[in-house]
Design an enzyme around this catalytic site. Structure first.
Site, mmCIF file in Angstrom:
data_model
loop_
_atom_site.group_PDB
_atom_site.id
_atom_site.type_symbol
_atom_site.label_atom_id
_atom_site.label_comp_id
_atom_site.label_asym_id
_atom_site.label_seq_id
_atom_site.Cartn_x
_atom_site.Cartn_y
_atom_site.Cartn_z
ATOM 1 N N GLU A 110 -0.326 7.316 -1.063
ATOM 2 C CA GLU A 110 -1.492 7.976 -2.176
ATOM 3 C C GLU A 110 -1.232 9.118 -3.134
ATOM 4 O O GLU A 110 -1.436 10.130 -4.133
ATOM 5 C CB GLU A 110 -2.200 8.284 -1.633
ATOM 6 C CG GLU A 110 -3.101 9.672 -0.338
ATOM 7 C CD GLU A 110 -2.502 8.836 0.808
ATOM 8 O OE1 GLU A 110 -1.474 7.958 0.799
ATOM 9 O OE2 GLU A 110 -2.715 8.968 1.870
ATOM 10 N N ARG A 111 0.325 9.707 -2.407
ATOM 11 C CA ARG A 111 0.859 11.592 -2.482
ATOM 12 C C ARG A 111 1.531 10.975 -4.268
ATOM 13 O O ARG A 111 1.260 12.047 -5.255
ATOM 14 C CB ARG A 111 1.752 11.847 -1.836
ATOM 15 C CG ARG A 111 0.664 12.397 -0.786
ATOM 16 C CD ARG A 111 1.404 13.520 0.086
ATOM 17 N NE ARG A 111 1.069 13.338 1.716
ATOM 18 C CZ ARG A 111 2.120 13.272 2.368
ATOM 19 N NH1 ARG A 111 3.240 13.641 2.260
ATOM 20 N NH2 ARG A 111 0.761 13.975 3.992
ATOM 21 N N SER A 117 5.585 8.810 9.388
ATOM 22 C CA SER A 117 5.468 9.044 10.291
ATOM 23 C C SER A 117 5.201 8.371 11.606
ATOM 24 O O SER A 117 4.418 7.658 11.503
ATOM 25 C CB SER A 117 4.574 10.866 10.480
ATOM 26 O OG SER A 117 3.378 10.832 9.863
ATOM 27 N N CYS A 166 13.971 11.217 5.388
ATOM 28 C CA CYS A 166 14.056 10.276 7.416
ATOM 29 C C CYS A 166 15.724 10.673 7.723
ATOM 30 O O CYS A 166 15.509 10.539 8.685
ATOM 31 C CB CYS A 166 13.650 8.958 7.367
ATOM 32 S SG CYS A 166 14.424 8.130 6.360
ATOM 33 N N LYS A 168 0.955 -1.346 -0.002
ATOM 34 C CA LYS A 168 0.315 -0.404 -0.235
ATOM 35 C C LYS A 168 0.650 1.182 -0.300
ATOM 36 O O LYS A 168 1.217 1.064 1.522
ATOM 37 C CB LYS A 168 -0.744 0.204 1.203
ATOM 38 C CG LYS A 168 -2.001 0.876 1.329
ATOM 39 C CD LYS A 168 -2.557 2.228 1.053
ATOM 40 C CE LYS A 168 -1.636 3.052 1.960
ATOM 41 N NZ LYS A 168 -1.578 4.545 1.691
ATOM 42 N N GLU A 193 9.778 16.872 14.042
ATOM 43 C CA GLU A 193 10.540 16.568 12.770
ATOM 44 C C GLU A 193 9.371 17.843 11.707
ATOM 45 O O GLU A 193 8.872 17.720 11.918
ATOM 46 C CB GLU A 193 9.579 15.766 12.122
ATOM 47 C CG GLU A 193 10.573 15.053 10.596
ATOM 48 C CD GLU A 193 9.974 14.254 10.371
ATOM 49 O OE1 GLU A 193 8.743 13.577 10.524
ATOM 50 O OE2 GLU A 193 11.237 12.691 10.116
HETATM 51 P P1 NAD Z 1 2.777 9.253 6.519
HETATM 52 O O1 NAD Z 1 2.891 8.655 8.041
HETATM 53 O O2 NAD Z 1 1.995 9.953 6.052
HETATM 54 O O3 NAD Z 1 1.829 7.802 5.285
HETATM 55 C C1 NAD Z 1 2.829 7.424 5.578
HETATM 56 C C2 NAD Z 1 1.802 5.226 5.041
HETATM 57 O O4 NAD Z 1 1.088 5.593 6.132
HETATM 58 C C3 NAD Z 1 0.258 6.644 3.494
HETATM 59 O O5 NAD Z 1 1.064 5.600 2.996
HETATM 60 C C4 NAD Z 1 0.290 6.847 4.006
HETATM 61 O O6 NAD Z 1 -1.081 6.601 3.461
HETATM 62 C C5 NAD Z 1 -0.564 6.183 5.290
HETATM 63 N N1 NAD Z 1 -1.126 6.647 6.014
HETATM 64 C C6 NAD Z 1 -1.341 7.847 6.654
HETATM 65 N N2 NAD Z 1 -2.158 8.318 7.542
HETATM 66 C C7 NAD Z 1 -2.736 6.511 8.053
HETATM 67 C C8 NAD Z 1 -3.296 6.256 9.079
HETATM 68 N N3 NAD Z 1 -3.854 7.620 9.826
HETATM 69 N N4 NAD Z 1 -3.283 5.707 9.265
HETATM 70 C C9 NAD Z 1 -2.858 4.527 8.450
HETATM 71 N N5 NAD Z 1 -2.296 4.427 7.748
HETATM 72 C C10 NAD Z 1 -1.640 6.328 7.099
HETATM 73 O O7 NAD Z 1 4.152 9.372 6.265
HETATM 74 P P2 NAD Z 1 4.610 10.514 4.689
HETATM 75 O O8 NAD Z 1 4.702 11.630 5.242
HETATM 76 O O9 NAD Z 1 4.176 9.759 3.641
HETATM 77 O O10 NAD Z 1 6.059 9.996 4.915
HETATM 78 C C11 NAD Z 1 6.889 10.916 5.913
HETATM 79 C C12 NAD Z 1 7.271 10.486 7.111
HETATM 80 O O11 NAD Z 1 7.834 9.512 6.501
HETATM 81 C C13 NAD Z 1 8.226 11.807 8.020
HETATM 82 O O12 NAD Z 1 8.068 11.872 9.024
HETATM 83 C C14 NAD Z 1 9.531 10.557 7.728
HETATM 84 O O13 NAD Z 1 10.524 10.777 8.581
HETATM 85 C C15 NAD Z 1 9.156 8.970 7.719
HETATM 86 N N6 NAD Z 1 10.136 7.925 7.085
HETATM 87 C C16 NAD Z 1 10.556 7.313 7.544
HETATM 88 C C17 NAD Z 1 11.685 6.349 7.184
HETATM 89 C C18 NAD Z 1 12.752 5.609 8.401
HETATM 90 O O14 NAD Z 1 12.660 4.884 7.669
HETATM 91 N N7 NAD Z 1 12.670 5.821 9.026
HETATM 92 C C19 NAD Z 1 11.889 6.864 6.109
HETATM 93 C C20 NAD Z 1 10.750 7.674 5.178
HETATM 94 C C21 NAD Z 1 10.024 8.242 5.729
#
Ligand code: NAD
Length: 506
Positions: free
Chosen positions: A185-186, A235, A290, A182, A390
């Site tokens: 979606e962006r 996140s 990240c 999954k 962050e």
């Molecule tokens: P996000 O948390 O908004 O989304 C990540 C995924 O979770 C997406 O597939 C999204 O559809 C899903 N999602 C969003 N809200 C949800 C909810 N309420 N319930 C269930 N699923 C949900 O993250 P993003 O903005 O796409 O990516 C950036 C974030 O990811 C930053 O915080 C970054 O630090 C983190 N990140 C961490 C790593 C790592 O290895 N630690 C790597 C890449 C990105």
């Protein structure tokens, strides 16, 4: 002139890939933007319950045959998959830049790091080998096996639409699992394009499935009892909730979250090199990594003053623009909402009393897309929200300390512990730092210490929920269950009498 409603009707749809077929279902959808122009270019369909369940059905039905295939045949599919990705790499890279905004070279780098995970997975027969001991008792042999879990799922973030999914499914698949991805979606188009190449590489239908969607799709993956394990990257707010819900439902979960990565600049560091490294690590991909360095910890007043002067001067030379333009070093942020959120942090930093040395907000008005220029804060204090949270944008905070001990204490007290690095010429200081710091990935004169594919990636503290790091050797453990078999074949017709003592190994 077309209205927003007209535009929505004509936008091409990005659908799912289930049981080897591309599916575009009716129902909810969401616009995908080109962040460099601010225009809606496609729409992604958001899977509802029936669609996610059909992907789980497909993965469940494909499991037994796939589990019984040989590791070598799975590795051969991965070899072909890697070749196909390389053949189509420029198409993939363009899709990444078009939907995420990062510059083309950065997109190429992300894809290359993803490919390295496939190369690692090509060692399937070796990676899945167990251990064997002959004669653990008289005439008794024992061995261990790594057996697949079944249907596993991956949920991935927007900032690495190609690389992060490739951290997950090549290893899950070679271990004999079937997979449901999954993506974010962006910016899902490059992820879908790559996933569909698996079919051309010879992967049987149903072994890999991709559903686009949002929280609704994730919640089904976390609650359906046929899904055995979930890898999540995103996140921390979502990672923690995913970890708790998935674990409460009996699944194996690894959930990687947010970060605030500190670079310590020692007084003896090669400052020019450190500044070059910081520019790329803080502002590359517009800070949407990240492992981005978002805090520079300057040790000593003289180091801090020189560092801030040099950073400010060189930030002035950075070029911001559409990622497809080869002269751009920084692209836009991924959405307008996120750009405004990052800008809000810059406003907040000023209210909190930090010194804004370079103000990238001035570049906002000139661009149609979701741009924000690089920002530099000095005299940031640990109590400020711009230090604690962050920001995930082109904002670098300088914190001034007097000693390495103070720098270590500062970093250890932060909630996140993803990556960190130290710039120094002093081997003793570097060793002390890497030995003691409470962070999962450490660089010495290396600003982005992202482990290569044959190590594993993972932060500490609130940057990772779960026991195992992602990709590399720990992924083989995460995606398999170990079993030990103890086998005896009576020889020479010797039959034993019943024994009531606990068996030993003599
Ligand atoms: P996000 O948390 O908004 O989304 C990540 C995924 O979770 C997406 O597939 C999204 O559809 C899903 N999602 C969003 N809200 C949800 C909810 N309420 N319930 C269930 N699923 C949900 O993250 P993003 O903005 O796409 O990516 C950036 C974030 O990811 C930053 O915080 C970054 O630090 C983190 N990140 C961490 C790593 C790592 O290895 N630690 C790597 C890449 C990105």
């Amino acid at each position: 002139m077309s209205t927003a409603q007209d535009k929505k009707v004509i936008l091409p749809s990005v659908g799912h890939f289930i049981n080897g077929q591309r599916i575009v279902d009716a129902g909810r959808s969401q616009a995908i933007f080109n962040p460099a122009t601010g225009e809606a270019i496609r729409q992604v369909v958001l899977a509802e319950t029936d669609t996610v369940k059909s992907a789980i059905d497909a993965a469940q039905n494909a499991f037994v045959d796939w589990r019984n295939s040989t590791p070598l045949s799975r590795a051969r599919i991965m070899f072909r998959f890697k070749e196909l990705i390389e053949k189509h790499s420029e198409t993939i890279v363009s899709l990444i830049t078009e939907e995420h905004g990062k510059v083309l070279d950065d997109a190429r780098g992300e894809l290359q790091r993803g490919i390295e995970n496939i190369e690692y997975a090509c060692g399937a027969p070796e990676l899945l080998k167990g251990e064997h001991s002959r004669n653990v008792g008289r005439g008794i042999d024992s061995w261990s096996e790594h057996q697949p879990l079944g249907v596993v799922a991956g949920i991935t973030p927007s900032n690495f639409p190609a690389m992060v999914p490739l951290w997950m499914y090549p290893l899950a698949l070679i271990a004999g699992n079937t997979f449901i991805l999954k993506p974010s979606e962006r910016d899902p188009s490059s992820t879908l394009f790559i996933g569909e190449l698996l079919k051309e590489a010879g992967l049987p239908d149903g072994v890999f499935n991709l559903v686009n969607g949002d929280k609704e799709a994730v919640d089904i993956l976390l609650s359906d009892n046929r899904v055995q394990a979930v890898s999540f990257v995103g996140s921390t707010a979502v990672a923690e909730a995913v970890y708790q819900k998935g674990s409460a439902n009996g699944k194996r979960v690894q959930a990687l979250g947010s970060a605030k990565n500190h670079a310590v600049i020692m007084p003896d560091a090669d400052l020019d090199n450190a500044v070059s490294a910081l520019l790329g690590a803080a502002y590359g991909s517009c800070g949407e990594r990240c492992m981005a360095i978002s805090v520079a910890v300057a040790v000593g007043t003289e180091t801090a003053t020189k560092l801030v002067e040099s950073l400010a001067e060189r930030i002035g030379t950075l070029t911001l623009g559409n990622g497809t333009d080869t002269s751009s070093q920084l692209g836009p942020l991924i959405t307008e909402e996120h750009r405004d959120r990052v800008k809000g942090y810059v406003d907040l930093g000023l209210e909190e009393g930090a010194n804004l040395i370079v103000d990238g907000r001035s570049q906002l008005a000139e661009e149609p897309g979701f741009f924000l220029g690089p920002c530099l804060f000095d005299n940031v204090a640990s109590g400020m929200r711009i230090y604690q949270e962050e920001i995930f944008g082109p904002v670098l905070c300088v914190v001034r300390v007097e000693s390495l001990e103070q720098a270590i204490k500062l970093i250890d007290e932060h909630d996140y512990g993803n990556g960190t690095c130290i710039f120094t010429r002093d081997g003793e200081a570097a060793r002390y730092f890497s030995d003691h710091i409470q962070v999962g990935m450490v660089g010495v004169n290396v600003p982005l210490p992202v482990p290569v594919a044959y190590f594993s990636f993972g932060g500490w503290k609130r940057s990772l929920f779960g026991d195992q790091h992602i990709y590399g050797p720990e992924a083989v453990r995460f995606y398999t269950r170990s079993k030990v078999i103890t086998q005896r074949w009576p020889t020479g017709g010797v039959r034993e009498q019943a024994k009531f003592s606990f068996p030993g190994s003599d």
